[in-house]
Design an enzyme around this catalytic site. Structure first.
Site, mmCIF file in Angstrom:
data_model
loop_
_atom_site.group_PDB
_atom_site.id
_atom_site.type_symbol
_atom_site.label_atom_id
_atom_site.label_comp_id
_atom_site.label_asym_id
_atom_site.label_seq_id
_atom_site.Cartn_x
_atom_site.Cartn_y
_atom_site.Cartn_z
ATOM 1 C CD GLU A 159 17.462 -85.403 -14.356
ATOM 2 O OE1 GLU A 159 18.383 -84.530 -14.534
ATOM 3 O OE2 GLU A 159 16.402 -85.406 -15.054
ATOM 4 C CG ASP B 249 14.648 -85.433 -24.373
ATOM 5 O OD1 ASP B 249 14.728 -86.946 -24.109
ATOM 6 O OD2 ASP B 249 14.131 -84.776 -23.935
ATOM 7 C CD GLU C 199 7.234 -80.556 -19.013
ATOM 8 O OE1 GLU C 199 8.125 -81.391 -19.079
ATOM 9 O OE2 GLU C 199 7.715 -79.273 -19.169
ATOM 10 C CD GLU D 224 14.657 -78.822 -22.788
ATOM 11 O OE1 GLU D 224 15.343 -79.590 -22.101
ATOM 12 O OE2 GLU D 224 13.901 -77.760 -21.966
#
Length: 432
Positions: A88, A228, A323, A342
């Site tokens: 992050e 991902d 989610e 996304e």
């Protein structure tokens, strides 16, 4: 929408990390090491400000861009006793600083700051140096978390997910090219290759691995959380740096994904065991909605259409994207929507590739639903339950830096930052 969110952040939250839009306050890290859902994306370093820097350039707002750069220079420091997540911190903070530096120092975009002396790059170097201790493992796969002042703490769990370890190369590679110090790119590349070296005979990577044993802890080989962006960075690293090795890795993995992860109808990309290809669970998660956009970037527009249509269909049912969604029961298994980008990113990429006005219609509905369901007095609030509409007192930085960025670019025909002219990666525009 952007200024409603950002201005409220500046008024009610800055210099803290995030805006609390329901109570009109700010949020930063607490002292609970188990509160990872909050603390992993915070660091006491004004993450919403830094993550939003390049958005001002995209909006054509030179005055506010210069002001945001100056605020970052004057207020953001990494000399902190702060435990942060490497992934992050890299995509939000390091990426934000590097993109801000490039825009502030490059004449091509019309936002060069006359008295700018590379301060954002120096802050990026400082952050990169403070993240480097995480890579001190046998294979170079980094610890997920590091203390910015103390390094890796003694109680850190020795495991990492594929996305966390393999989604660092764009930012670290750019840092190397801008500073001339090869250690950053070398570390990130070694980590990515180490993850790839652990792939199964099916050419799939799992979710979570041990740092000190060559074994997988979670063998889930889906396209969602934990995996991902590993695939995303394989392709985008090739595009940005021109290294054929990354393209070969992506093409090998993509071939396996189509064979082992995709259902025959082409709509669902399932979660399977990385070694057997057997179905593990019957849910898909919202993070995997990025994948149609990656397929477009890889040149496979035809196969991108169906998974995008699936996620859009789910969105239309709930006016948000839960989610997790169980495709057997056709119900959400995790009901929150934290304003993720996304699906919007994939919509943008498909429109760029096809110029089909259908994707503008999709974008219009996504925008209207977000505006209608999540706008509050002091910003935009995450949806805690897509079925009931209950809101949560949180606006993550990616809502301003990604979600609204892709929405804006979708409708901005004349942008200097279109995908065909620059490389769009996880958070930011890096124009080299």
């Amino acid at each position: 929408m952007f200024y409603h969110g950002f201005d409220n952040y500046m008024e009610h939250a800055f210099p803290l990390d995030e805006l609390k839009p329901l109570t009109c306050g700010g949020r930063t890290k607490d002292d609970d090491p188990d509160n990872w859902a909050i603390n992993d994306v915070l660091g006491n370093y004004s993450v919403t400000l830094v993550d939003s820097l390049d958005m001002f350039a995209i909006l054509g707002d030179k005055t506010e861009f210069e002001k945001a750069v100056r605020l970052t220079i004057d207020n953001v420091s990494f000399d902190l006793d702060s435990r942060v997540q490497v992934f992050e911190s890299t995509i939000r903070m390091l990426g934000g600083l590097l993109s801000g530096h490039l825009i502030a120092s490059d004449d091509r975009f019309g936002f060069k700051i006359s008295d700018y002396k590379g301060e954002l790059l120096e802050k990026a170097r400082d952050l990169g140096d403070r993240l480097m201790p995480a890579f001190e493992t046998p294979d170079g796969i980094p610890f997920p978390r590091v203390n910015l002042r103390q390094g890796v703490l003694s109680y850190e769990i020795p495991s990492a997910c594929s996305a966390g370890a393999g989604t660092l190369l764009l930012e670290f590679g750019i840092l190397t090219r801008l500073t001339g110090d090869k250690k950053y790119e070398r570390a990130a590349k070694r980590a990515m290759l180490a993850v790839w070296d652990r792939r199964s005979s099916l050419d799939l990577v799992g979710n979570t691995m041990s740092l000190f044993k060559k074994e997988w802890i979670d063998k889930n080989a889906g396209l969602g959380a934990g995996v991902d962006s590993f695939y995303e960075y394989l392709l985008k690293s090739h595009i940005l740096f021109g290294d054929r090795e990354y393209l070969d890795m992506f093409q090998t993995s993509y071939k396996s994904i189509l064979k082992n992860v995709r259902y025959s109808d082409g709509f669902i990309y399932k979660n399977v065991d990385m070694f057997t290809g057997n179905l593990l669970v019957t849910w898909i998660d919202s993070l995997a909605a990025f994948f149609p956009g990656l397929q477009v970037l890889g040149g496979d527009v035809i196969n991108a259409v169906r998974p995008h249509h699936l996620y859009y269909t789910i969105w239309k049912r709930y006016k948000a994207l839960p989610e997790r969604f169980d495709f057997r029961t056709k119900t959400p298994s995790l009901v929150y929507y934290p304003l993720r980008p996304e699906l919007i990113e994939s919509t943008y990429m498909l429109y760029q590739a096809t110029r089909d006005p259908f994707y503008l219609q999709v974008g219009e509905q996504l925008l209207e639903d977000i505006e209608e369901r999540t706008r509050v007095k002091c910003g935009f609030a995450s949806i805690g339950n897509v079925e009931t509409g209950k809101l949560e007192d949180r606006m993550e930085s990616f809502f301003l830096s990604e979600t609204l960025k892709y929405l804006y670019l979708l409708f901005d025909e004349g942008s200097k930052f279109e995908a065909r002219e620059s490389i769009q990666h996880q958070r930011h525009q890096s124009c080299l």
